[in-house]
Structures are given as structure tokens and as C-alpha cells.
Design a protein around this motif. Structure first.
Motif, PDB file in Angstrom:
ATOM      1  N   SER A   1     -68.925-110.624  32.656  1.00  0.00           N
ATOM      2  CA  SER A   1     -68.844-109.367  30.910  1.00  0.00           C
ATOM      3  C   SER A   1     -68.619-109.992  29.374  1.00  0.00           C
ATOM      4  CB  SER A   1     -67.915-107.729  31.652  1.00  0.00           C
ATOM      5  OG  SER A   1     -68.524-106.609  30.586  1.00  0.00           O
ATOM      6  N   SER A   2     -69.518-110.260  29.382  1.00  0.00           N
ATOM      7  CA  SER A   2     -69.521-111.071  27.876  1.00  0.00           C
ATOM      8  C   SER A   2     -68.907-110.115  26.997  1.00  0.00           C
ATOM      9  CB  SER A   2     -70.911-111.751  27.600  1.00  0.00           C
ATOM     10  OG  SER A   2     -71.668-111.373  27.877  1.00  0.00           O
ATOM     11  N   TRP A   3     -69.846-108.699  26.903  1.00  0.00           N
ATOM     12  CA  TRP A   3     -70.416-107.473  26.117  1.00  0.00           C
ATOM     13  C   TRP A   3     -68.792-107.282  26.413  1.00  0.00           C
ATOM     14  CZ3 TRP A   3     -74.920-106.871  23.247  1.00  0.00           C
ATOM     15  CH2 TRP A   3     -76.194-107.079  23.943  1.00  0.00           C
TER      16      TRP A   3
ATOM     17  N   PHE B   1     -68.253-104.236  38.615  1.00  0.00           N
ATOM     18  CA  PHE B   1     -70.237-103.963  38.848  1.00  0.00           C
ATOM     19  C   PHE B   1     -70.614-104.096  39.483  1.00  0.00           C
ATOM     20  CE2 PHE B   1     -70.855-106.749  34.732  1.00  0.00           C
ATOM     21  CZ  PHE B   1     -70.632-106.372  34.048  1.00  0.00           C
TER      22      PHE B   1
ATOM     23  N   TRP C   1     -69.414 -96.152  38.680  1.00  0.00           N
ATOM     24  CA  TRP C   1     -70.181 -96.213  37.614  1.00  0.00           C
ATOM     25  C   TRP C   1     -70.995 -95.444  37.337  1.00  0.00           C
ATOM     26  CZ3 TRP C   1     -71.019-100.376  34.058  1.00  0.00           C
ATOM     27  CH2 TRP C   1     -70.247-101.258  34.434  1.00  0.00           C
TER      28      TRP C   1
ATOM     29  N   TRP D   1     -69.630 -96.201  22.208  1.00  0.00           N
ATOM     30  CA  TRP D   1     -70.092 -97.258  23.479  1.00  0.00           C
ATOM     31  C   TRP D   1     -71.038 -98.079  22.435  1.00  0.00           C
ATOM     32  CZ3 TRP D   1     -71.630 -91.915  21.786  1.00  0.00           C
ATOM     33  CH2 TRP D   1     -73.217 -92.126  20.871  1.00  0.00           C
ATOM     34  N   ASP D   2     -70.581 -98.670  22.290  1.00  0.00           N
ATOM     35  CA  ASP D   2     -71.644-100.016  21.973  1.00  0.00           C
ATOM     36  C   ASP D   2     -70.221-101.695  20.767  1.00  0.00           C
ATOM     37  OD1 ASP D   2     -73.603-101.760  21.343  1.00  0.00           O
ATOM     38  OD2 ASP D   2     -73.131-101.862  19.292  1.00  0.00           O
ATOM     39  N   SER D   3     -70.688-102.088  21.917  1.00  0.00           N
ATOM     40  CA  SER D   3     -69.493-103.763  21.022  1.00  0.00           C
ATOM     41  C   SER D   3     -69.390-103.936  19.637  1.00  0.00           C
ATOM     42  CB  SER D   3     -69.563-105.478  21.549  1.00  0.00           C
ATOM     43  OG  SER D   3     -70.669-105.291  21.938  1.00  0.00           O
TER      44      SER D   3
ATOM     45  N   HIS E   1     -74.884-110.195  18.220  1.00  0.00           N
ATOM     46  CA  HIS E   1     -75.356-108.538  18.537  1.00  0.00           C
ATOM     47  C   HIS E   1     -77.298-108.936  19.079  1.00  0.00           C
ATOM     48  CE1 HIS E   1     -73.707-105.445  19.633  1.00  0.00           C
ATOM     49  NE2 HIS E   1     -74.491-104.164  19.286  1.00  0.00           N
TER      50      HIS E   1
ATOM     51  N   GLY F   1     -73.578 -95.221  30.670  1.00  0.00           N
ATOM     52  CA  GLY F   1     -73.011 -96.178  31.775  1.00  0.00           C
ATOM     53  C   GLY F   1     -72.629 -97.082  31.428  1.00  0.00           C
ATOM     54  N   LYS F   2     -72.678 -98.401  29.822  1.00  0.00           N
ATOM     55  CA  LYS F   2     -72.837 -99.608  30.043  1.00  0.00           C
ATOM     56  C   LYS F   2     -71.459 -99.691  29.124  1.00  0.00           C
ATOM     57  CE  LYS F   2     -76.999-100.977  29.492  1.00  0.00           C
ATOM     58  NZ  LYS F   2     -77.873-101.927  30.710  1.00  0.00           N
ATOM     59  N   VAL F   3     -70.795-100.649  29.661  1.00  0.00           N
ATOM     60  CA  VAL F   3     -69.562-101.604  28.854  1.00  0.00           C
ATOM     61  C   VAL F   3     -69.713-102.159  27.411  1.00  0.00           C
ATOM     62  CG1 VAL F   3     -67.933-101.285  31.196  1.00  0.00           C
ATOM     63  CG2 VAL F   3     -69.337-103.182  30.738  1.00  0.00           C
ATOM     64  N   PRO F   4     -68.918-101.869  27.400  1.00  0.00           N
ATOM     65  CA  PRO F   4     -67.579-101.641  26.594  1.00  0.00           C
ATOM     66  C   PRO F   4     -68.109-100.232  26.608  1.00  0.00           C
ATOM     67  CG  PRO F   4     -67.611-102.897  25.018  1.00  0.00           C
ATOM     68  CD  PRO F   4     -69.177-103.339  25.962  1.00  0.00           C
TER      69      PRO F   4
ATOM     70  N   ARG G   1     -65.961-109.255  23.896  1.00  0.00           N
ATOM     71  CA  ARG G   1     -66.168-109.150  22.878  1.00  0.00           C
ATOM     72  C   ARG G   1     -64.523-107.826  22.179  1.00  0.00           C
ATOM     73  NH1 ARG G   1     -72.403-107.920  21.477  1.00  0.00           N
ATOM     74  NH2 ARG G   1     -72.982-110.133  21.545  1.00  0.00           N
TER      75      ARG G   1
HETATM   76  N1  LIG Z   1     -75.351-103.023  23.216  1.00  0.00           N
HETATM   77  C1  LIG Z   1     -74.118-102.989  23.799  1.00  0.00           C
HETATM   78  C2  LIG Z   1     -74.702-103.429  25.770  1.00  0.00           C
HETATM   79  C3  LIG Z   1     -73.815-103.180  26.311  1.00  0.00           C
HETATM   80  C4  LIG Z   1     -74.217-104.072  27.800  1.00  0.00           C
HETATM   81  O1  LIG Z   1     -75.206-104.100  27.773  1.00  0.00           O
HETATM   82  N2  LIG Z   1     -73.151-104.174  29.059  1.00  0.00           N
HETATM   83  C5  LIG Z   1     -73.593-104.141  30.875  1.00  0.00           C
HETATM   84  C6  LIG Z   1     -71.917-105.523  30.387  1.00  0.00           C
HETATM   85  S1  LIG Z   1     -72.159-107.247  30.285  1.00  0.00           S
HETATM   86  C7  LIG Z   1     -73.320-103.571  31.595  1.00  0.00           C
HETATM   87  O2  LIG Z   1     -72.753-102.521  30.767  1.00  0.00           O
HETATM   88  N3  LIG Z   1     -73.973-103.353  32.306  1.00  0.00           N
HETATM   89  C8  LIG Z   1     -74.219-102.120  33.372  1.00  0.00           C
HETATM   90  C9  LIG Z   1     -75.617-102.003  33.245  1.00  0.00           C
HETATM   91  O3  LIG Z   1     -76.064-101.799  32.605  1.00  0.00           O
HETATM   92  O4  LIG Z   1     -75.353-100.884  33.834  1.00  0.00           O
HETATM   93  C10 LIG Z   1     -72.961-103.785  23.274  1.00  0.00           C
HETATM   94  O5  LIG Z   1     -73.094-104.054  23.169  1.00  0.00           O
HETATM   95  O6  LIG Z   1     -72.248-102.854  23.914  1.00  0.00           O
END
Ligand SMILES: N[C@@H](CCC(=O)N[C@@H](CS)C(=O)NCC(=O)O)C(=O)O
Length: 231
Positions: free
Chosen positions: A12-14, A36, A42, A65-67, A100, A52-55, A17
Motif C-alpha cells: 500500500s503505497s498510499w 486487501f 473493508w 480520507w486522502d493522503s 499525487h 472505503g480507501k486507505v489511508p 505516505r
Molecule cells: N486519493 C487517495 C487514493 C487512495 C487509494 O487509492 N488507496 C488504495 C490503496 S493503495 C485503496 O484503498 N484501495 C482499496 C480499494 O480501492 O478498495 C489517497 O491519496 O489517499
């Protein structure tokens, strides 16, 4: 205490950060790792983070909810998240925003997987262009502000945004011009990055879509991760 929601450290690169930013700036937080591929977790998580996304950073009743938004939220509360000098701060914000919203050639071909080493099948023009841009950008910051970090003497938000790139460079054996290569290895040597890496390669759960994406881009020549959990 801040609550930081992240995913698998290997991939998880995001998530990396804000995690590395908070570690390097010594901002305390509790960490919640969602794997994942674990649907139940989730679904519960969607009650915390609207995408529903991390971080996602939770501070009391506030969810961020955004890095990039997390970096800005922290900057309003803690000194040193962005450089004190206005010119350096503007540069750092531009470079973080460029990461970003850009570098899609690098992101799509060189998915983060800290614990594997990959020989790319090829280097398409969009990846080559991103690598050239990365070298130019990093060299500019290091020369302009004197290093050892991108916007000067301390680790700030812009370094956090490029921290996942250092793992990608290591994984895919991407060769960079000396100044840029030295910066990438400086990031990899940080205690916080080593802590993330050690936890990432110790993970025994695998995410098939991530692993498949990597196999489409290249051949795995080394897998340093702990053995996978039985299916
Ligand atoms: N714009 C978001 C992007 C976050 C993102 O895409 N996270 C991915 C993880 S690396 C995620 O949560 N994926 C799970 C999913 O899409 O269900 C940020 O910068 O925080």
C-alpha cells in the motif's frame, strides 16, 4: 490520539505516505491495518472512510480520507510538515501534488511490492518519461534547497510523497542519475522506512490482484517475503 487506517505494508503505497510522515515528524498515532482482500473488514471500514480507501486519518469526529488532505490537516496542527521557508514550501507542495496526480506511467507499470525484486519485461515510453521527470524534479529540489531532503534539511511532506517511489526503485532495479539515486537510498535507510519494510516483508497474506499486476509488468527474480499463509 490520531487513528491512522492503512492497508498491507508490502503493497500500500498510499498508506505509506502519512505513516512515514507522522513517524518522521514524531506525531503519535494508533495504527489500524486492514488487509486487501478481506471483505468483512473493508465493509466495516466504509463506515469510517467514505471512499472505503486507505489511508484515512481519524481525529475525534473528523475523518480525513486522502493522503494529500491528511498532510494538510497535520500541517495545520504540527510544525515541520511543510518547510518553514515560503519558497521551499511552495516547491514542496507542487512536487507532492505532482506525485499525487501524476506519474501514472511509473505507478501503473511499477506497482509497489516492497518484498519482491522484479526484472521489467520492457520500459515503455511513459515509464521512461516518468523516470526522467523524477530525476529532474529530485535533482532540482536537492540542489535548490541544499538537501539532504527534497525541500531542505529536514524530512517534510514532499519526502513522504516520494517515499513509496524509493521502494519501487528498489523493487524494479531502476537506475537513476547519481544525485537522485543517492536520495532514494537515503530514504530507504531511514529508520521509519526500515520499520515499514520489515513489517511489509513479514506479512504472510497476499493480494492476488497486486501480484498479478506485477507479473504482467515483469519477472519476479527474488521474493524476500515471509511464506504465504495457506490458501
Ligand atoms: N486519493 C487517495 C487514493 C487512495 C487509494 O487509492 N488507496 C488504495 C490503496 S493503495 C485503496 O484503498 N484501495 C482499496 C480499494 O480501492 O478498495 C489517497 O491519496 O489517499
Amino acid at each position: 490520539m490520531y487513528q491512522l487506517y492503512i492497508a498491507n505494508k508490502n503493497y500500500s503505497s498510499w498508506s505509506l505516505r502519512p505513516w512515514v510522515l507522522m513517524r518522521e515528524r514524531e506525531i503519535p498515532f494508533d495504527e489500524h491495518l486492514l488487509r486487501f482482500g478481506q471483505t468483512a473488514d473493508w465493509n466495516d471500514y466504509r463506515r469510517i472512510s467514505p471512499t472505503g480507501k486507505v489511508p484515512c486519518l481519524v481525529d475525534g469526529a473528523t475523518a480525513v480520507w486522502d493522503s494529500l488532505a491528511i498532510a494538510e490537516y497535520l500541517a495545520e496542527r504540527h510544525a515541520g510538515v511543510w518547510p518553514a521557508d515560503a519558497a521551499a514550501r511552495a516547491w514542496a507542495r507542487c512536487a507532492a501534488a505532482e506525485m499525487h496526480s501524476g506519474f501514472s506511467g511509473l505507478r501503473s507499470r511499477c506497482s509497489m511490492s516492497c518484498g519482491v525484486r522484479v526484472r521489467l519485461h520492457d520500459v515503455p515510453p511513459e515509464l521512461a518519461a516518468d523516470i526522467t521527470r523524477l530525476e529532474t524534479l529530485w535533482t532540482d529540489g536537492l540542489n535548490r534547497f541544499g538537501g539532504p531532503f527534497l525541500a531542505g534539511g529536514t524530512f517534510t511532506g514532499v519526502d513522504a510523497f516520494f517515499a513509496p517511489v524509493a521502494f519501487r526503485i528498489q523493487t524494479y532495479g531502476i537506475s537513476l542519475a547519481p544525485v537522485a539515486a543517492a536520495y532514494a537510498s537515503r530514504l530507504l535507510k531511514l529508520r521509519s522506512m526500515q520499520e515499514w519494510y520489515a513489517a511489509g516483508i513479514a506479512e504472510r497474506f497476499r493480494d492476488e490482484p497486486h501480484d498479478q499486476e506485477i507479473l504482467q509488468a515483469g519477472s519476479v527474480i527474488q521474493d524476500l517475503r515471509a511464506p504465504p499463509l495457506p490458501a
